[in-house]
Motif scaffolding. Structure first.
Motif, mmCIF file in Angstrom:
data_model
loop_
_atom_site.group_PDB
_atom_site.id
_atom_site.type_symbol
_atom_site.label_atom_id
_atom_site.label_comp_id
_atom_site.label_asym_id
_atom_site.label_seq_id
_atom_site.Cartn_x
_atom_site.Cartn_y
_atom_site.Cartn_z
ATOM 1 N N ALA A 170 4.654 -4.177 58.422
ATOM 2 C CA ALA A 170 4.430 -5.136 59.563
ATOM 3 C C ALA A 170 3.137 -4.394 60.108
ATOM 4 C CB ALA A 170 5.433 -5.020 60.640
ATOM 5 N N GLU A 171 2.393 -4.839 61.143
ATOM 6 C CA GLU A 171 1.365 -4.193 61.851
ATOM 7 C C GLU A 171 1.458 -3.935 63.210
ATOM 8 O OE1 GLU A 171 -1.921 -3.653 60.444
ATOM 9 O OE2 GLU A 171 -1.595 -4.892 58.448
ATOM 10 N N PRO A 172 1.046 -2.631 63.539
ATOM 11 C CA PRO A 172 1.127 -2.293 64.898
ATOM 12 C C PRO A 172 0.258 -3.023 65.763
ATOM 13 C CG PRO A 172 0.139 -0.485 63.733
ATOM 14 C CD PRO A 172 0.645 -1.717 62.628
ATOM 15 N N VAL A 173 0.585 -3.364 66.879
ATOM 16 C CA VAL A 173 -0.281 -4.267 67.870
ATOM 17 C C VAL A 173 -0.771 -3.332 68.989
ATOM 18 C CG1 VAL A 173 -0.805 -6.061 69.362
ATOM 19 C CG2 VAL A 173 0.411 -6.458 66.912
ATOM 20 N N GLN A 174 0.491 -2.766 69.917
ATOM 21 C CA GLN A 174 -0.023 -2.147 70.904
ATOM 22 C C GLN A 174 1.527 -1.296 71.397
ATOM 23 O OE1 GLN A 174 0.297 -5.615 73.998
ATOM 24 N NE2 GLN A 174 -0.870 -3.764 74.732
ATOM 25 N N VAL A 175 1.353 -0.182 72.182
ATOM 26 C CA VAL A 175 2.482 0.462 72.773
ATOM 27 C C VAL A 175 2.075 0.389 74.355
ATOM 28 C CG1 VAL A 175 3.748 2.451 73.207
ATOM 29 C CG2 VAL A 175 2.927 1.738 71.012
ATOM 30 N N ILE A 176 2.987 0.036 75.024
ATOM 31 C CA ILE A 176 2.970 0.040 76.698
ATOM 32 C C ILE A 176 4.289 0.473 77.302
ATOM 33 C CG2 ILE A 176 2.550 -1.328 78.687
ATOM 34 C CD1 ILE A 176 1.538 -3.562 77.190
ATOM 35 N N GLY A 177 4.053 2.073 77.570
ATOM 36 C CA GLY A 177 5.243 2.494 78.262
ATOM 37 C C GLY A 177 6.282 2.680 77.138
ATOM 38 N N LYS A 218 15.733 4.357 77.691
ATOM 39 C CA LYS A 218 15.566 5.674 77.907
ATOM 40 C C LYS A 218 16.312 6.612 76.921
ATOM 41 C CE LYS A 218 14.057 5.226 82.726
ATOM 42 N NZ LYS A 218 13.122 4.538 82.334
ATOM 43 N N ASN A 219 17.495 6.189 76.555
ATOM 44 C CA ASN A 219 18.308 7.071 75.843
ATOM 45 C C ASN A 219 17.998 7.061 74.325
ATOM 46 O OD1 ASN A 219 19.325 4.566 75.112
ATOM 47 N ND2 ASN A 219 21.408 5.214 75.686
ATOM 48 N N CYS A 220 16.851 6.382 74.017
ATOM 49 C CA CYS A 220 16.366 6.548 72.581
ATOM 50 C C CYS A 220 15.588 7.883 72.055
ATOM 51 C CB CYS A 220 15.716 5.105 72.181
ATOM 52 S SG CYS A 220 14.913 5.232 70.612
ATOM 53 N N ASP A 221 16.063 8.421 71.124
ATOM 54 C CA ASP A 221 15.521 9.860 70.787
ATOM 55 C C ASP A 221 13.965 9.500 70.310
ATOM 56 O OD1 ASP A 221 16.273 8.478 68.411
ATOM 57 O OD2 ASP A 221 16.888 10.554 67.487
ATOM 58 N N LYS A 222 13.587 8.533 69.942
ATOM 59 C CA LYS A 222 12.277 8.499 69.350
ATOM 60 C C LYS A 222 11.144 8.123 70.364
ATOM 61 C CE LYS A 222 12.464 7.143 64.372
ATOM 62 N NZ LYS A 222 12.451 8.593 63.916
ATOM 63 N N ASN A 223 9.831 8.566 70.518
ATOM 64 C CA ASN A 223 9.042 8.168 71.145
ATOM 65 C C ASN A 223 8.440 6.894 70.665
ATOM 66 O OD1 ASN A 223 6.151 8.438 69.970
ATOM 67 N ND2 ASN A 223 6.406 10.705 70.230
ATOM 68 N N PRO A 224 7.781 6.029 71.512
ATOM 69 C CA PRO A 224 7.542 4.538 71.105
ATOM 70 C C PRO A 224 6.472 4.684 69.920
ATOM 71 C CG PRO A 224 7.349 4.955 73.561
ATOM 72 C CD PRO A 224 7.873 6.250 73.053
ATOM 73 N N LYS A 225 5.358 5.443 69.945
ATOM 74 C CA LYS A 225 4.605 5.559 68.906
ATOM 75 C C LYS A 225 5.079 6.017 67.501
ATOM 76 C CE LYS A 225 -0.012 6.384 71.016
ATOM 77 N NZ LYS A 225 0.135 5.781 72.115
ATOM 78 N N GLU A 226 5.909 6.971 67.470
ATOM 79 C CA GLU A 226 6.558 7.220 66.144
ATOM 80 C C GLU A 226 7.505 6.164 65.720
ATOM 81 O OE1 GLU A 226 9.381 10.397 67.219
ATOM 82 O OE2 GLU A 226 7.739 11.909 67.098
ATOM 83 N N GLY A 240 19.414 4.783 67.907
ATOM 84 C CA GLY A 240 18.085 4.982 67.280
ATOM 85 C C GLY A 240 17.822 3.711 66.426
ATOM 86 N N ILE A 241 16.948 3.894 65.375
ATOM 87 C CA ILE A 241 16.289 2.749 64.584
ATOM 88 C C ILE A 241 17.366 2.815 63.216
ATOM 89 C CG2 ILE A 241 14.714 1.669 63.065
ATOM 90 C CD1 ILE A 241 12.758 3.438 65.263
ATOM 91 N N THR A 242 18.474 2.023 63.391
ATOM 92 C CA THR A 242 19.348 1.936 62.217
ATOM 93 C C THR A 242 19.173 0.907 61.299
ATOM 94 O OG1 THR A 242 20.740 0.215 63.272
ATOM 95 C CG2 THR A 242 21.278 2.646 63.920
ATOM 96 N N GLU A 243 19.819 0.935 60.198
ATOM 97 C CA GLU A 243 19.436 -0.116 59.391
ATOM 98 C C GLU A 243 19.696 -1.721 59.917
ATOM 99 O OE1 GLU A 243 18.381 -0.541 56.178
ATOM 100 O OE2 GLU A 243 17.742 1.630 56.514
ATOM 101 N N ARG A 244 20.745 -1.826 60.871
ATOM 102 C CA ARG A 244 21.345 -3.144 61.378
ATOM 103 C C ARG A 244 19.977 -3.318 62.328
ATOM 104 N NH1 ARG A 244 23.656 -4.034 66.270
ATOM 105 N NH2 ARG A 244 23.868 -2.066 66.818
#
Length: 95
Positions: free
Chosen positions: A71-78, A52-60, A27-31
């Motif tokens: 930072a600023e979100p720009v887009q999510v594609i898949g 695919k094994n990341c537990d968060k969905n892209p928008k989250e 997932g999204i660690t400090e590193r």
């Protein structure tokens, strides 16, 4: 906050970019946040792939990263997300 016109320009620039950071099962660690922070400082606009094994969905994931790194979100594609942060010392991208 980006306008829709600015976001559209950044989306166009991101089309040709490869993802430079991959987020996997840890997932999204400090590193990972540190890597993303450094990449944003160097490039301003980056693309990130969520495996695919990341537990968060892209928008989250995008919302969390943008909040943590100002930072600023720009887009999510898949499972790819694009984020932007203007460099304070050396802004390269004119929007």
């Amino acid at each position: 906050m980006l306008t829709s016109k600015q976001r559209a320009k950044l989306r166009g620039m991101a089309n040709t970019m490869n993802a430079i950071i991959r987020i996997g099962k840890e997932g999204i660690t400090e590193r990972v946040l540190k890597q993303i922070d450094e990449a944003l400082t160097a490039r301003e606009l980056i693309k990130i792939t969520l495996e695919k094994n990341c537990d968060k969905n892209p928008k989250e994931a995008m919302a969390y990263i943008c909040e943590k790194l100002n930072a600023e979100p720009v887009q999510v594609i898949g499972r790819k997300i694009v984020i932007y942060r203007m460099s304070e010392e050396n802004p390269r991208i004119q929007i």
